[in-house]
Design an enzyme around this catalytic site. Structure first.
Site, short mmCIF file in Angstrom:
data_model
loop_
_atom_site.label_atom_id
_atom_site.label_comp_id
_atom_site.label_asym_id
_atom_site.label_seq_id
_atom_site.Cartn_x
_atom_site.Cartn_y
_atom_site.Cartn_z
N ASP A 13 0.66 -1.23 -0.08
CA ASP A 13 0.21 0.04 0.10
C ASP A 13 0.84 1.17 0.13
OD1 ASP A 13 -2.20 -1.32 0.13
OD2 ASP A 13 -2.72 -1.36 2.01
N HIS A 44 -9.54 -1.97 -2.61
CA HIS A 44 -8.65 -2.17 -3.25
C HIS A 44 -8.93 -3.02 -4.43
CE1 HIS A 44 -5.60 -0.61 -0.01
NE2 HIS A 44 -6.17 0.12 -0.24
N ASP A 53 -6.72 -4.94 -5.88
CA ASP A 53 -6.07 -6.27 -5.63
C ASP A 53 -6.87 -7.14 -4.49
OD1 ASP A 53 -5.43 -5.22 -3.08
OD2 ASP A 53 -3.50 -5.47 -3.24
N CYS A 65 -0.90 -7.82 0.06
CA CYS A 65 -1.09 -6.53 0.46
C CYS A 65 0.31 -6.28 1.33
CB CYS A 65 -1.96 -6.35 1.62
SG CYS A 65 -3.69 -6.48 0.78
#
Length: 686
Positions: free
Chosen positions: A375, A494, A496, A668
């Site tokens: 991030d 997000h 992802d 992440c």
């Protein structure tokens, strides 16, 4: 008939970033005139400035006519013709040289762009006059047949003792600093008498002055002799031609990346000024221009080879221990205790070793209890014909890892760029919400560097969106046209969390993986019908509820919410198919369930398997802790059945207590620097 010689000079992008200013045609006739030649003739179209040095005097000619006697001893004379390329609006231009004698004429001619040709008819005497022509275009064009000079933003830090990137100072601190810059060469061939009454001025437009810096060291190679001569408040520099040096080499650095108010194009001009009598203004005789394009920042997709993996080491202790105990006793599904993420780091290291990729561990003092390295930063690169180096893009989230990119990544040949969110950063400004596809072709339009994918609240009104400064920066790079997806339905938000790309040996060279509640319900229904309805989830995890397959299938609230989630993912599926030119066989549905509500957003019900680490054909996938069927996790088994036929190796990593319960997964908690594209960005046609 005189023998003809043709030399072709195509104005295309050079293999090294060296730009030459000063368009000049010069002819030295000393000892070259035919024996019976009595004069020479010079002619040019309107807009071409012609100069002849005759009897040691510099004389400006009309562009239409000019006949000059050679004198009784032409071998002792020297005559030079200088010309300036007109602006494109003037149209085609040429100049010619003729010997005037009794056996017919011979001439030199310069033809216009885009393909310049120098045609020379040599006299029968065998004389070979010298003709120099440096050809430039005052514009920059894209594509494999394009042309134009390229400039790198000098955003690395070559001085180990420096505190900021090199583009924030006006000094040359090392020879490596010079290597990051592009050369701009100014050639001033011709008799020195021309410059006695003229001044040569190198200048940059005011609008470009804060985008570039120019350094000049004269004839010296000593670092201390290189001075900052253009850029910032310095808009012009007077060039003093050397008696013994025909070329002046300037070093040019980019200071800023393309952005919403900067196209990336920078123009430099060289103007020859005629010095009049005292009290009068100098008169510009001609101006030549060269245009640089600042190299864009380029993202790298999962399909490119990994060069380095990053992960944070996170240790719980000291004052955080009682805080963690309080949270775990008040928050549902929160782990009772977490000592560290050593097992996670070890598992990531094992996958990296399989991929023969080095692992960099960010220790606790550097990450300050911030484990979400995906991030915080995104790794990309910049490239010119003479050099390529990685550049880390720092997100505006600015949590515990905020100093890590500058203090530990920025360095020699490793650049840094950042954008802030003045309006305040949201979760969508974290770079788990920033991905890029592999190369694609969409309805005949090629995207050889892929397309950037970002999440937002679209199609909703309001909601969270990526910061304008970040989005504007990504759009301005031009070579990876962004696609906006709908991610605000997620708690974290997000992209992802519901998509990933993996390499494949067929079709487009990759597969798009999408999280799929429908595929998960279908799998669980199959296992129920096979008699495994009482198989439980999360086996082996302490103090975690363990629903059975039957309980999951009969939970109407969970099913209804996942129908909503599936509709959000299906919306994105259609966008991705249109924007990336995909068909259904290019997409793999990965079984996944979500929990939550429409108001607060969705999060993974079990570890989110699309949120994976991709290192070539080696995948580090969050371990889902699915129902055990025949001694195997049925979710793991299904994913293997889907991905292993593509030549991929699946390693399932336990991230439940170290990442999953904190609304994140393997992707992440890791980051990857990858090999740049073999394809050169300047061949793109945006």
């Amino acid at each position: 008939m005189a023998q003809q010689r043709r030399v072709q000079l195509s104005v295309q992008r050079p293999t090294s970033t060296v730009c030459v200013l000063g368009t000049e045609l010069s002819l030295d006739v000393r000892g070259s005139a035919p024996k019976d030649a009595v004069a020479f003739h010079v002619q040019g179209t309107p807009g071409v400035k012609l100069y002849v040095v005759h009897d040691s005097q510099s004389i400006k000619l009309p562009s239409s006519v000019g006949r000059w006697p050679l004198g009784t001893h032409p071998e002792r004379g020297s005559h030079h013709l200088c010309w300036a390329q007109p602006q494109p609006a003037v149209g085609p231009s040429w100049s010619s040289w003729n010997w005037l004698h009794g056996h017919g004429g011979s001439f030199w001619q310069l033809l216009p762009s885009p393909l310049y040709q120098i045609l020379s008819h040599q006299p029968s005497t065998g004389a070979d006059p010298t003709l120099l022509c440096v050809l430039l275009k005052a514009k920059w064009t894209w594509g494999p047949d394009g042309h134009g000079a390229i400039l790198l933003v000098n955003c690395d830090r070559d001085d180990p003792e420096g505190e900021t990137p090199d583009n924030r100072d006006t000094a040359i601190r090392s020879y490596n600093d010079l290597k990051d810059m592009s050369q701009m060469v100014l050639r001033t061939r011709g008799p020195r008498t021309i410059f006695a009454g003229h001044r040569l001025l190198l200048h940059v437009d005011f609008s470009d002055s804060d985008k570039v810096g120019v350094f000049y060291g004269g004839n010296s190679v000593a670092l201390e002799e290189y001075k900052h001569v253009l850029g910032g408040s310095k808009l012009s520099y007077t060039v003093k031609p050397s008696r013994h040096q025909e070329e002046s080499v300037f070093y040019v650095e980019g200071l800023a990346f393309p952005d919403v108010n900067f196209s990336g194009l920078v123009a430099f001009h060289v103007t020859l000024l005629e010095s009049p009598e005292k009290g009068l203004l100098e008169t510009p005789i001609f101006t030549d221009t060269v245009v640089f394009r600042v190299a864009p920042w380029i993202m790298t997709p999962n399909t490119l080879a990994p060069l380095e993996v990053f992960v944070c080491r996170w240790v719980l202790g000291g004052w955080l221990s009682p805080v963690w105990c309080w949270i775990s006793s008040h928050v549902p599904f929160f782990p009772p205790s977490v000592d560290d993420n050593e097992n996670f780091v070890a598992a990531v290291r094992a996958v990296a070793e399989k991929a023969k990729c080095p692992l960099t561990v960010c220790p606790l003092p550097e990450n300050r209890h911030d484990r979400w390295i995906q991030d915080e930063v995104e790794f990309g690169y910049i490239q010119a014909p003479h050099k390529t180096f990685p550049v880390v893009f720092d997100s505006p989230r600015d949590r515990g890892l905020k100093d890590f990119p500058v203090k530990k990544i920025l360095g020699p040949d490793f650049g840094y760029v950042a954008r802030q969110a003045p309006e305040g950063a949201s979760s969508l400004d974290s770079f788990g919400n920033l991905e890029v596809s592999p190369p694609v072709t969409v309805q005949g339009k090629e995207y050889p560097l892929g397309r950037i994918l970002i999440g937002s609240s679209f199609p909703r009104f309001g909601g969270r969106r990526m910061a304008k400064a970040v989005k504007d920066f990504l759009v301005a790079q031009k070579v990876q046209a962004p696609v906006e997806l709908f991610s605000d339905w997620l708690l974290v938000g997000h992209v992802d969390e519901f998509l990933s790309f993996v390499p494949a040996p067929d079709r487009k060279g990759f597969r798009l993986l999408l999280a799929s509640p429908s595929a998960c319900y279908q799998l669980l229904k199959e296992k129920q019908e096979e008699g495994y309805g009482e198989a439980v989830m999360f086996q082996g995890l302490e103090k975690v509820p363990k629903p059975t397959i039957n309980e999951i299938l009969t939970n109407e609230g969970l099913r209804k919410f996942n129908c909503y989630v599936q509709s959000c993912i299906s919306w994105n599926r259609d966008i991705l198919k249109r924007s990336l030119g995909l068909a259904e066989p290019d997409i793999v549905d990965i079984p996944q369930l979500f929990r939550g509500d429409v108001a607060s957003g969705a999060e993974a019900f079990f570890p989110d398997m699309v949120n994976m680490l991709v290192l070539g054909r080696h995948l580090g996938i969050p371990k889902p802790f699915g129902p055990m069927v025949g001694g195997q996790c049925c979710l793991e088994q299904r994913v293997r059945e889907l991905l292993e036929p593509l030549g991929l190796t699946c390693t399932f990593i336990d991230d439940y207590f170290s990442y999953h319960v904190l609304s994140g997964e393997v992707h992440c908690g890791t980051n990857v620097r990858r090999k740049p594209f073999a394809f050169k960005w300047w061949h793109v046609v945006p």
